[in-house]
Design a protein around this motif. Structure first.
Motif, PDB file in Angstrom:
ATOM      1  N   VAL A  75       0.809  -1.161  -0.212  1.00  0.00           N
ATOM      2  CA  VAL A  75      -0.015   0.090  -0.019  1.00  0.00           C
ATOM      3  C   VAL A  75       1.061   1.132  -0.066  1.00  0.00           C
ATOM      4  N   LEU A  76       0.676   2.044  -0.772  1.00  0.00           N
ATOM      5  CA  LEU A  76       1.451   3.460  -1.112  1.00  0.00           C
ATOM      6  C   LEU A  76       0.232   4.608  -0.933  1.00  0.00           C
ATOM      7  N   LEU A 102      -3.302   0.185  -3.568  1.00  0.00           N
ATOM      8  CA  LEU A 102      -3.167  -1.100  -3.193  1.00  0.00           C
ATOM      9  C   LEU A 102      -2.582  -1.764  -4.438  1.00  0.00           C
ATOM     10  N   LEU A 103      -1.400  -2.372  -4.239  1.00  0.00           N
ATOM     11  CA  LEU A 103      -0.774  -2.968  -5.306  1.00  0.00           C
ATOM     12  C   LEU A 103      -0.569  -4.593  -4.884  1.00  0.00           C
ATOM     13  N   ALA A 134      -2.118  -3.929  -9.843  1.00  0.00           N
ATOM     14  CA  ALA A 134      -3.301  -3.424  -9.014  1.00  0.00           C
ATOM     15  C   ALA A 134      -4.019  -4.383  -8.197  1.00  0.00           C
ATOM     16  N   ALA A 135      -4.412  -3.933  -6.997  1.00  0.00           N
ATOM     17  CA  ALA A 135      -5.320  -5.185  -6.201  1.00  0.00           C
ATOM     18  C   ALA A 135      -6.468  -4.340  -5.400  1.00  0.00           C
ATOM     19  N   THR A 136      -7.365  -5.042  -5.027  1.00  0.00           N
ATOM     20  CA  THR A 136      -8.555  -4.508  -4.200  1.00  0.00           C
ATOM     21  C   THR A 136      -8.885  -5.376  -3.286  1.00  0.00           C
ATOM     22  N   ASP A 137      -8.214  -6.334  -2.704  1.00  0.00           N
ATOM     23  CA  ASP A 137      -8.790  -7.356  -1.922  1.00  0.00           C
ATOM     24  C   ASP A 137      -8.523  -6.848  -0.384  1.00  0.00           C
ATOM     25  N   GLN A 144      -5.705   2.101   4.442  1.00  0.00           N
ATOM     26  CA  GLN A 144      -5.574   3.661   5.177  1.00  0.00           C
ATOM     27  C   GLN A 144      -4.895   3.739   6.440  1.00  0.00           C
ATOM     28  N   GLY A 145      -5.300   2.686   7.405  1.00  0.00           N
ATOM     29  CA  GLY A 145      -4.740   2.539   8.666  1.00  0.00           C
ATOM     30  C   GLY A 145      -3.059   2.481   8.465  1.00  0.00           C
TER      31      GLY A 145
END
Length: 392
Positions: A75-76, A102-103, A134-137, A144-145
């Protein structure tokens, strides 16, 4: 500037236990350890990209989720992702609302490659060879935390994540290092707004012999902020006030790359001499927000990027930070505890006027605070004017 959510400043939201958990997690991340973030049924192990070493990365690669081994996520911030895209990393374009990216990263990715993705000051990045997509899971609150934790730790805002079954957390992370991700949404502002006065002393200063320093400590145990009271305050009228973010290089070493040292000493003199007879009064708040809130180490990284051609703003973005990461809640709370509700603000920065006003302080006047440039900081001051809107 994002408007302040009043609910985020409710001290009842944050208990001493919550703050202690965050501080433990921050310390663990700084030493290269793993913490866990939880959201609903999802649990993720979190490792700071900046401090990652090969043994820790290999350990995470053995974790499993849904029967899959070694599936890592990175995460960046959106700012860092955009900088990587400019260097050739193929990613879908950001949407304006995205605060992070999110990668997916290969389980075989080396620790050095992770650091390259996070830090623009390390060796040149071969974006095409990394196999990043890219990732979304992972739940947004967890992603964000993780970013919030890195910023709290004064590390680069990038983290390695891996999903694990909640039932198997005992194998990976002690309960002391597990956090509910949703609790992190406003934690920095809550911690910043809850200060306690811990000590004070009379300290005669050059140019302002009638001075007192008062120390305020955040409830999260972080670094103290200081209020320098000059003369005898009349809180029935707007108080001449300067907000000064600490600058080790400028304030202490006399760095010529910025104008911070001149602004600090100039503000003390201006307050002391604000009355014709030399009995002026006011307050200088010395805030523990080095480098516009990114910390000294990251400020030095920004300097390296500036030496390579970036300006102040672009250097922050390349590192993954916003243009200005400072919070105004500490300053507003210090003023309230000093009985000051209205100020004449000694600043060139309109964001400070807006920030204090959003925190409930009445800024009745902006008082200019300008000093000559030199050969080393001329570009820095120009960037302040052109890109940050400072008024010289």
């Amino acid at each position: 500037m994002t408007p302040i959510d009043p609910a985020a400043l409710d001290p009842s939201v944050w208990t001493a236990t919550c703050l202690a958990q965050v501080e433990r997690a921050v310390a663990e991340l700084r030493r290269g350890g793993v913490v866990a973030l939880l959201e609903g049924e999802q649990a993720a192990l979190v490792l700071a990209a900046e401090t990652v070493e090969q043994p820790a990365l290999a350990a995470l690669q053995t974790a499993s989720t849904s029967g899959r081994k070694g599936e890592l996520r990175l995460v960046l911030t959106a700012e860092r992702a955009q900088a990587l895209m400019k260097r050739g990393l193929a990613l879908p374009a950001n949407t304006p609302a995205e605060e992070y990216r999110l990668l997916s990263v290969s389980g075989a990715l080396a620790a050095e490659a992770v650091r390259q993705l996070a830090d623009p000051t390390v060796a040149a990045l071969d974006a095409q060879a990394l196999g990043v997509g890219a990732a979304t899971d992972i739940a947004p609150a967890i992603a964000q935390g993780a970013i919030e934790l890195m910023k709290a730790a004064r590390l680069l805002p990038a983290a390695i994540l891996v999903l694990v079954p909640r039932a198997g957390l005992d194998h990976w992370v002690d309960p002391a290092f597990r956090l509910e991700a949703r609790d992190l949404a406003h934690w920095r502002r809550n911690a910043a707004a809850n200060l306690r006065r811990v000590s004070s002393a009379r300290v005669p200063l050059e140019g302002a012999e009638d001075a007192e320093i008062i120390a305020f400590r955040p409830h999260d145990g972080g670094k103290e902020h200081l209020a320098i009271i000059i003369g005898k305050l009349d809180t029935g009228r707007p108080v001449l006030t300067r907000l000064h973010s600490e600058c080790f290089t400028g304030d202490l070493l006399g760095s010529l790359r910025c104008d911070c040292g001149e602004q600090l000493r100039g503000a003390i003199s201006a307050i002391a001499n604000s009355a014709p007879d030399g009995t002026g009064s006011g307050v200088l708040l010395y805030l523990a927000q080095e480098g516009r809130g990114i910390g000294l180490v990251n400020k030095l990284r920004a300097y390296r990027l500036q030496d390579a051609g970036a300006d102040t703003l672009d250097a922050n973005l390349q590192l993954g930070f916003g243009a200005d990461e400072r919070l105004y809640q500490p300053a507003a709370e210090m003023l309230r505890q000093l009985g000051i509700g209205a100020v004449r603000l000694l600043t060139n920065n309109p964001e400070k006027v807006t920030g204090l006003a959003q925190c409930g302080i009445n800024v009745t006047e902006r008082v200019p605070h300008v000093f000559p440039s030199n050969d080393h900081n001329e570009r820095y001051l120009s960037t302040k004017a052109m890109r940050f809107g400072h008024m010289f």
